[in-house]
Design an enzyme around this catalytic site. Structure first.
Site, mmCIF file in Angstrom:
data_model
loop_
_atom_site.group_PDB
_atom_site.id
_atom_site.type_symbol
_atom_site.label_atom_id
_atom_site.label_comp_id
_atom_site.label_asym_id
_atom_site.label_seq_id
_atom_site.Cartn_x
_atom_site.Cartn_y
_atom_site.Cartn_z
ATOM 1 N N CYS A 2 0.811 -1.212 0.000
ATOM 2 C CA CYS A 2 0.000 0.000 0.000
ATOM 3 C C CYS A 2 0.850 1.270 0.000
ATOM 4 O O CYS A 2 1.992 1.276 0.448
ATOM 5 C CB CYS A 2 -0.929 0.079 1.200
ATOM 6 S SG CYS A 2 -1.812 -1.443 1.516
ATOM 7 N N ARG A 27 2.940 0.689 -5.449
ATOM 8 C CA ARG A 27 2.943 -0.022 -4.166
ATOM 9 C C ARG A 27 1.717 -0.920 -3.995
ATOM 10 O O ARG A 27 1.591 -1.616 -2.987
ATOM 11 C CB ARG A 27 2.987 0.971 -3.002
ATOM 12 C CG ARG A 27 4.186 1.905 -3.061
ATOM 13 C CD ARG A 27 4.124 2.914 -1.949
ATOM 14 N NE ARG A 27 4.392 2.298 -0.666
ATOM 15 C CZ ARG A 27 5.583 2.182 -0.120
ATOM 16 N NH1 ARG A 27 6.636 2.664 -0.733
ATOM 17 N NH2 ARG A 27 5.734 1.615 1.052
ATOM 18 N N TRP A 72 -2.804 -2.800 -1.580
ATOM 19 C CA TRP A 72 -2.460 -4.161 -1.982
ATOM 20 C C TRP A 72 -2.944 -5.028 -0.827
ATOM 21 O O TRP A 72 -2.405 -4.958 0.275
ATOM 22 C CB TRP A 72 -0.955 -4.300 -2.179
ATOM 23 C CG TRP A 72 -0.548 -5.642 -2.702
ATOM 24 C CD1 TRP A 72 -0.547 -6.049 -4.005
ATOM 25 C CD2 TRP A 72 -0.075 -6.755 -1.933
ATOM 26 N NE1 TRP A 72 -0.111 -7.339 -4.094
ATOM 27 C CE2 TRP A 72 0.179 -7.806 -2.844
ATOM 28 C CE3 TRP A 72 0.142 -6.981 -0.579
ATOM 29 C CZ2 TRP A 72 0.645 -9.051 -2.428
ATOM 30 C CZ3 TRP A 72 0.610 -8.210 -0.163
ATOM 31 C CH2 TRP A 72 0.860 -9.235 -1.094
ATOM 32 N N ASN A 98 -0.485 1.644 5.966
ATOM 33 C CA ASN A 98 0.361 0.712 5.223
ATOM 34 C C ASN A 98 1.095 -0.138 6.240
ATOM 35 O O ASN A 98 1.760 0.396 7.126
ATOM 36 C CB ASN A 98 1.359 1.516 4.363
ATOM 37 C CG ASN A 98 2.490 0.666 3.832
ATOM 38 O OD1 ASN A 98 2.310 -0.500 3.520
ATOM 39 N ND2 ASN A 98 3.670 1.244 3.727
ATOM 40 N N GLY A 99 0.935 -1.457 6.150
ATOM 41 C CA GLY A 99 1.602 -2.346 7.103
ATOM 42 C C GLY A 99 0.639 -3.411 7.574
ATOM 43 O O GLY A 99 -0.407 -3.633 6.967
ATOM 44 N N GLU A 461 15.835 -15.811 -13.825
ATOM 45 C CA GLU A 461 15.252 -14.482 -14.034
ATOM 46 C C GLU A 461 14.295 -14.497 -15.230
ATOM 47 O O GLU A 461 13.205 -13.910 -15.170
ATOM 48 C CB GLU A 461 16.380 -13.456 -14.222
ATOM 49 C CG GLU A 461 15.942 -12.055 -14.608
ATOM 50 C CD GLU A 461 14.984 -11.400 -13.613
ATOM 51 O OE1 GLU A 461 14.756 -11.937 -12.524
ATOM 52 O OE2 GLU A 461 14.422 -10.346 -13.969
ATOM 53 N N LYS A 465 10.264 -13.549 -15.167
ATOM 54 C CA LYS A 465 9.642 -12.545 -16.056
ATOM 55 C C LYS A 465 8.449 -13.161 -16.795
ATOM 56 O O LYS A 465 7.413 -12.532 -16.932
ATOM 57 C CB LYS A 465 10.636 -12.005 -17.098
ATOM 58 C CG LYS A 465 11.720 -11.103 -16.590
ATOM 59 C CD LYS A 465 11.272 -9.739 -16.164
ATOM 60 C CE LYS A 465 10.974 -9.695 -14.697
ATOM 61 N NZ LYS A 465 12.009 -9.433 -13.783
ATOM 62 N N GLU A 468 5.452 -13.668 -14.248
ATOM 63 C CA GLU A 468 4.743 -12.488 -13.750
ATOM 64 C C GLU A 468 4.109 -11.671 -14.875
ATOM 65 O O GLU A 468 3.066 -11.061 -14.680
ATOM 66 C CB GLU A 468 5.631 -11.613 -12.868
ATOM 67 C CG GLU A 468 6.736 -10.918 -13.596
ATOM 68 C CD GLU A 468 7.568 -10.047 -12.688
ATOM 69 O OE1 GLU A 468 7.029 -9.438 -11.765
ATOM 70 O OE2 GLU A 468 8.798 -9.987 -12.917
ATOM 71 N N HIS A 484 18.393 -35.008 -13.766
ATOM 72 C CA HIS A 484 18.102 -35.489 -12.403
ATOM 73 C C HIS A 484 16.608 -35.394 -12.088
ATOM 74 O O HIS A 484 16.230 -35.423 -10.929
ATOM 75 C CB HIS A 484 18.932 -34.708 -11.382
ATOM 76 C CG HIS A 484 20.402 -34.889 -11.592
ATOM 77 N ND1 HIS A 484 21.042 -36.095 -11.367
ATOM 78 C CD2 HIS A 484 21.353 -34.054 -12.065
ATOM 79 C CE1 HIS A 484 22.329 -35.982 -11.664
ATOM 80 N NE2 HIS A 484 22.544 -34.735 -12.113
ATOM 81 N N LYS A 579 4.769 -3.221 -7.093
ATOM 82 C CA LYS A 579 6.172 -2.921 -7.409
ATOM 83 C C LYS A 579 7.052 -2.994 -6.169
ATOM 84 O O LYS A 579 8.202 -3.386 -6.236
ATOM 85 C CB LYS A 579 6.244 -1.530 -8.045
ATOM 86 C CG LYS A 579 7.629 -1.086 -8.453
ATOM 87 C CD LYS A 579 7.950 -1.551 -9.847
ATOM 88 C CE LYS A 579 9.371 -1.269 -10.245
ATOM 89 N NZ LYS A 579 9.932 -2.418 -10.987
#
Ligand code: F6R
Length: 584
Positions: A2, A27, A72, A98-99, A461, A465, A468, A484, A579
């Site tokens: 948030c 956020r 969020w 926020n938290g 990486e 990408k 997401e 394996h 983000k």
């Protein structure tokens, strides 16, 4: 996570808050809301959805004191009721938070027993009701605020406004960021300087574990134990990002395309790089901490430091730092890698390591972020503002910066920024090929990405990408690990991205590619070397040493972008993500 913002004094609250919310959407973007105070009344507009969905209503609000929130979701579904601000029963106080308030269940039960009625399922709403009671018991709002904060467990940055406070805002922070902006006749507060930089560049970063009462032209701050704090603003410089994606369809695409410039800028020598190299060469042990993409940069750093400086750097997933703390003592150095500089897991690891005597070198992108301020030394990666939720240019800037530190430490020549710019530009010419591939693979359910040595973290990486951005299951693997177990997944037509440049990993990785091809895999080769192994060849320019991972990142990002585009996914703000991840 948030984002929160507030303002009071000589300002148009509706304008400040909507502009601020847009800048805070990185956020979280599940829901948005605003409260504006006008004399003895307060209007609240809030809704599940993006800032756009409330903007027309907010624009109509008159008043110069207000607070706003972009969410969020952590506690409670994404609904209009759970959107912030949350108001007290008497409607005279509203809160944005926020938290996470860990003891909210007990607090809510107590408040309900005293007759308070809750309208949401959030943990945050308790703060509004607690403030309503406290403001009746204490004449001084600072004391009321302190009394409330002493009851809260968990992490918080919150702002309160309402007719009960007149033109004052209440602000409090513990383990979540909050910064106050001071201007002539007005005061602002937000999770991020960036949200109010248009109005002032005089910022006061609230100390962790402190509260403040903000009035136009006056800020009173105190630690949670009541000790008054001297308010000393600092000047902040902040590069403003483009409000839109410019000529590009998406911020993410613009940020991918910006990389020739970004990498060249990140490779420019600077004193902090030398200082970091010195500190690392004196260290008894070196750790590289990060999350997500930044953790992948830490993994690349392990290979690069070993290769160019003969140094063992231990990569640490920020959320798993607990295991490593016993070794993060005096003499050790922690490289804390983060785009935002606000990732809760990274900050927690850094604070724990610092308290044990480790030296912290932050490698961050966002200036003035918590991590930049809390590190003993900070090296900015200079990627510039990154708006797209998926980290792209910040990753290559991290790789460039970390490579410079390693090369400096080894006393070896630094890469030529102009050559790097050219190599990255050449790699970007793969864009049409990536578009074609994106269209071809859009129906695939799975994608495997495979690399060996320093190319293994690039496979991880690339997979991140793809997941997401395109919502396609993707797995990054060390090439040697295939046999394996995962080889069992390969069947006719399974797409595999083989990161296979012409260095000392080439022939072993190519053999692993052959093993997959023999079982029907469709091989997409990322390589500077021709081979009939590849069904599709994304030919990268010939790069060497530390340049290679940077150059390889480009086709991986382009492929993920075009796969997402072909599948109609929302690119700049993928579902369920934000983000900046400011919760554990
Ligand atoms: C992936 C991504 C995330 C971040 C992670 C850490 O594209 O953006 O995985 O890398 O949340 O964020 P920072 O680097 O801000 O600490």
């Amino acid at each position: 996570m948030c984002g929160i913002i507030g303002c009071t004094g000589r300002c148009e609250a509706a304008e400040v808050l909507t502009k601020g919310l847009r800048r805070l959407e990185y956020r979280g973007y599940d829901s948005a809301g605003v409260a504006v105070v006008d004399g003895d009344s307060m209007a609240i507009v809030k809704r599940a959805g993006r800032v756009d969905s409330i903007e027309p209503y907010v624009r109509a609000l008159r008043g110069s004191t207000g607070i706003a929130h972009t969410r969020w979701a952590t506690h409670g579904k994404v609904t209009d009721e759970n959107a912030h601000p949350h108001a007290s029963c008497d409607g005279r106080i509203a809160v944005v938070h926020n938290g996470i308030i860990e003891n909210y269940r007990e607090l809510r039960e107590e408040l309900e027993a005293r007759g308070h009625r809750f309208r949401s399922d959030t943990d945050s709403e308790v703060i509004a009701h607690m403030l309503e009671d406290a403001l009746r018991s204490f004449e001084d709002p600072l004391q009321a605020l302190l009394a409330v904060c002493r009851e809260l467990r968990g992490s918080y940055a919150f702002l309160a406004a309402g007719p009960a406070l007149g033109d004052a805002l209440l602000a409090a922070r513990k383990d979540s960021p909050l910064v106050v902006g001071l201007a002539k006749g007005a005061v602002y507060a937000s999770s991020d300087v960036y949200a109010f930089i248009e109005w002032t560049d005089d910022a006061y970063f609230l100390e962790n574990g402190s509260v403040a009462v903000l009035r136009p032209g006056e800020v009173r701050a105190a630690l949670l134990d009541g000790t008054p704090l001297e308010v000393r603003p600092v000047k902040v410089a902040f590069e403003m990002s483009e409000p839109d994606a410019g000529a590009y369809a998406h911020h993410t695409f613009r940020e991918i395309m910006e990389q020739p410039e970004v990498v060249a800028r990140a490779l420019a020598p600077r004193p902090e790089v030398d200082e970091a190299a010195r500190a690392i060469s004196e260290a008894s042990q070196v750790f590289a901490v990060g999350a997500g993409t930044s953790y992948h940069a830490a993994l690349v750093a392990r290979y690069v430091f070993a290769d160019v400086a003969g140094l063992d750097v231990q990569p640490v997933l920020a959320s798993e730092h607990g295991l490593f703390l016993r070794w993060m003592g005096p003499g050790s150095v922690v490289l804390a890698i983060s785009q935002s500089g606000e990732t809760a897991d990274v900050l927690e690891a850094v604070r724990a390591a610092k308290s044990r005597g480790a030296r912290i070198i932050s490698v961050v992108n966002v200036p003035h972020s918590s991590l930049e301020r809390e590190g003993d030394l900070s090296v900015n990666v200079r990627a510039g503002p990154e708006v797209g939720v998926a980290a792209t240019k910040s990753f290559t800037a991290q790789l460039a910066t970390l490579s410079m530190i390693a090369l400096r430490m080894a006393g070896r020549p630094l890469p030529d920024p102009e050559r790097a710019r050219r190599l990255v530009s050449e790699a970007l010419r793969l864009e049409p090929a990536a578009r074609e591939l994106g269209n071809r693979l859009k129906g695939s359910d799975d994608l495997y990405l495979v690399g060996r040595g320093v190319h293994y973290p690039l496979a991880l990486e690339g997979a991140l990408k793809v997941k997401e951005l395109a919502y396609v299951h993707a797995e990054g693997l060390a090439a040697g690990e295939l046999k394996h177990g995962t080889l069992a997944m390969i069947e006719d037509g399974t797409p595999v991205v083989l990161i296979n440049p012409g260095d000392d990993t080439h022939s072993d990785t190519a053999s692993n590619g052959e093993e997959m091809k023999a079982r029907g895999a469709f091989i997409i080769g990322i390589s500077d070397v021709e081979s009939d192994l590849y069904d599709v060849h994304l030919r990268i320019p010939e790069a060497r040493g530390v340049e290679l991972p940077i150059v390889e990142a480009i086709p991986l990002q382009l492929l993920a972008y075009h796969l997402a585009l072909a599948r109609g996914a929302e690119i700049d703000r993928p579902r369920n993500l934000a983000k900046s991840v400011t919760v554990k």
